[in-house]
Design an enzyme around this catalytic site. Structure first.
Site, PDB file in Angstrom:
ATOM      1  N   ILE A 184       0.912  -1.145   0.000  1.00 20.64           N
ATOM      2  CA  ILE A 184       0.000   0.000   0.000  1.00 20.64           C
ATOM      3  C   ILE A 184       0.950   1.194   0.000  1.00 20.64           C
ATOM      4  O   ILE A 184       1.505   1.545   1.033  1.00 20.64           O
ATOM      5  CB  ILE A 184      -0.948  -0.010   1.213  1.00 20.64           C
ATOM      6  CG1 ILE A 184      -1.831  -1.278   1.210  1.00 20.64           C
ATOM      7  CG2 ILE A 184      -1.814   1.255   1.209  1.00 20.64           C
ATOM      8  CD1 ILE A 184      -2.781  -1.387   2.398  1.00 20.64           C
ATOM      9  N   PRO A 185       1.176   1.789  -1.168  1.00 20.61           N
ATOM     10  CA  PRO A 185       2.333   2.662  -1.388  1.00 20.61           C
ATOM     11  C   PRO A 185       2.260   4.066  -0.790  1.00 20.61           C
ATOM     12  O   PRO A 185       2.198   5.074  -1.501  1.00 20.61           O
ATOM     13  CB  PRO A 185       2.423   2.710  -2.913  1.00 20.61           C
ATOM     14  CG  PRO A 185       1.005   2.567  -3.358  1.00 20.61           C
ATOM     15  CD  PRO A 185       0.377   1.617  -2.376  1.00 20.61           C
ATOM     16  N   CYS A 186       2.361   4.158   0.514  1.00 23.02           N
ATOM     17  CA  CYS A 186       2.360   5.459   1.181  1.00 23.02           C
ATOM     18  C   CYS A 186       3.621   6.261   0.859  1.00 23.02           C
ATOM     19  O   CYS A 186       3.624   7.485   0.984  1.00 23.02           O
ATOM     20  CB  CYS A 186       2.175   5.297   2.687  1.00 23.02           C
ATOM     21  SG  CYS A 186       3.299   4.139   3.462  1.00 23.02           S
ATOM     22  N   HIS A 187       4.678   5.592   0.405  1.00 22.15           N
ATOM     23  CA  HIS A 187       5.905   6.299   0.034  1.00 22.15           C
ATOM     24  C   HIS A 187       5.711   7.179  -1.196  1.00 22.15           C
ATOM     25  O   HIS A 187       6.526   8.056  -1.460  1.00 22.15           O
ATOM     26  CB  HIS A 187       7.060   5.305  -0.188  1.00 22.15           C
ATOM     27  CG  HIS A 187       6.815   4.337  -1.295  1.00 22.15           C
ATOM     28  ND1 HIS A 187       6.047   3.189  -1.130  1.00 22.15           N
ATOM     29  CD2 HIS A 187       7.221   4.329  -2.592  1.00 22.15           C
ATOM     30  CE1 HIS A 187       5.996   2.525  -2.274  1.00 22.15           C
ATOM     31  NE2 HIS A 187       6.700   3.199  -3.171  1.00 22.15           N
TER      32      HIS A 187
END
Length: 189
Positions: free
Chosen positions: A132-135
Site C-alpha cells: 500500500i504505497p504510502c511512500h
C-alpha cells in the site's frame, strides 16, 4: 491466527504479518508505529500468503513492478481504510500530494472539503508499507515529508520505481512538516 516472517530487503529487515484473510502488516525494522496492529499472540511461520508477499517483494526490489497483488487485510478505522484504498490507486513510479488525496476522498464521500492533515495521519498509520504505497505521497510543492520508515527509505523506494525526482526535495532537519523551510531540490534529479 496471525503468522509472521522476516524479509531481508536491500533497505533492511522487514517484518510481515498475515492472518487467514491476507497481509495485515509490513514494517521496516524500527519504523514509527512498527507492528502497532500486530496481535500479542502470533506465530512465526510461513503461510501461502506470506510466501506470496515475499515473492512480490523479490520482484519489487529487483526494480520491476509486480503484476499481482497478494491478498491484503489492513486493520484500521473506516476512514483510514478509505485513505489506504486511495493509496492503492497511485501508479507505480508516480507521486501525489496529501492535498490531492484529500480532494479525491472528499469527492468520493460527497464532501466539500477534507483535511489534508487528517489524510496525512491515515497515510502515516498505513500498516502495510510498500504494497500500500504510502511512500508515493509527498507534501505540497514536492516536499518529501513524512514516511514512517524514514525519509531515506522513501527516497530509495521512489528511486527504485524510477520516479521522476525533479522537483522533489528533502525537508531541512527538524522541519519535516514545513514547506517554507524546505531544503533545495535533490541533487541529480
Amino acid at each position: 491466527m496471525t503468522h509472521t516472517q522476516y524479509y531481508h530487503s536491500p533497505l533492511g529487515s522487514i517484518l510481515i504479518a498475515a492472518d487467514e484473510v491476507g497481509l495485515t502488516g509490513l514494517w521496516f525494522h524500527g519504523q514509527k508505529y512498527s507492528a502497532d496492529t500486530l496481535p500479542q499472540e502470533h506465530i512465526q511461520k510461513e503461510t501461502a500468503t506470506l510466501a506470496e508477499v515475499k515473492r512480490w517483494l523479490d520482484i519489487y526490489f529487483s526494480g520491476r513492478e509486480p503484476d499481482f497483488l497478494p491478498p491484503l487485510h489492513p486493520l484500521g478505522t473506516p476512514f483510514r481504510r478509505a485513505v489506504w484504498e486511495l493509496l492503492l490507486q497511485i501508479p507505480y513510479g508516480r507521486t501525489v500530494t496529501y492535498g490531492e488525496l484529500a480532494r479525491r476522498l472528499a469527492a468520493e464521500q460527497g464532501l466539500v472539503h477534507m483535511s489534508a492533515q487528517a489524510v496525512g495521519g491515515a497515510v502515516g498509520h498505513n500498516p502495510i508499507s510498500i504494497l500500500i504505497p504510502c511512500h508515493r505521497v509527498v507534501g505540497s510543492g514536492g516536499n518529501l515529508t513524512g514516511y514512517a520508515g524514514g525519509i531515506d527509505k522513501k527516497v530509495r523506494l521512489l528511486e527504485l520505481e524510477g520516479t521522476d525526482m525533479a522537483g522533489l526535495f528533502l525537508p531541512k532537519p527538524g522541519t519535516a512538516l514545513s514547506y517554507s523551510d524546505a531544503a533545495p531540490p535533490l541533487s541529480g534529479a
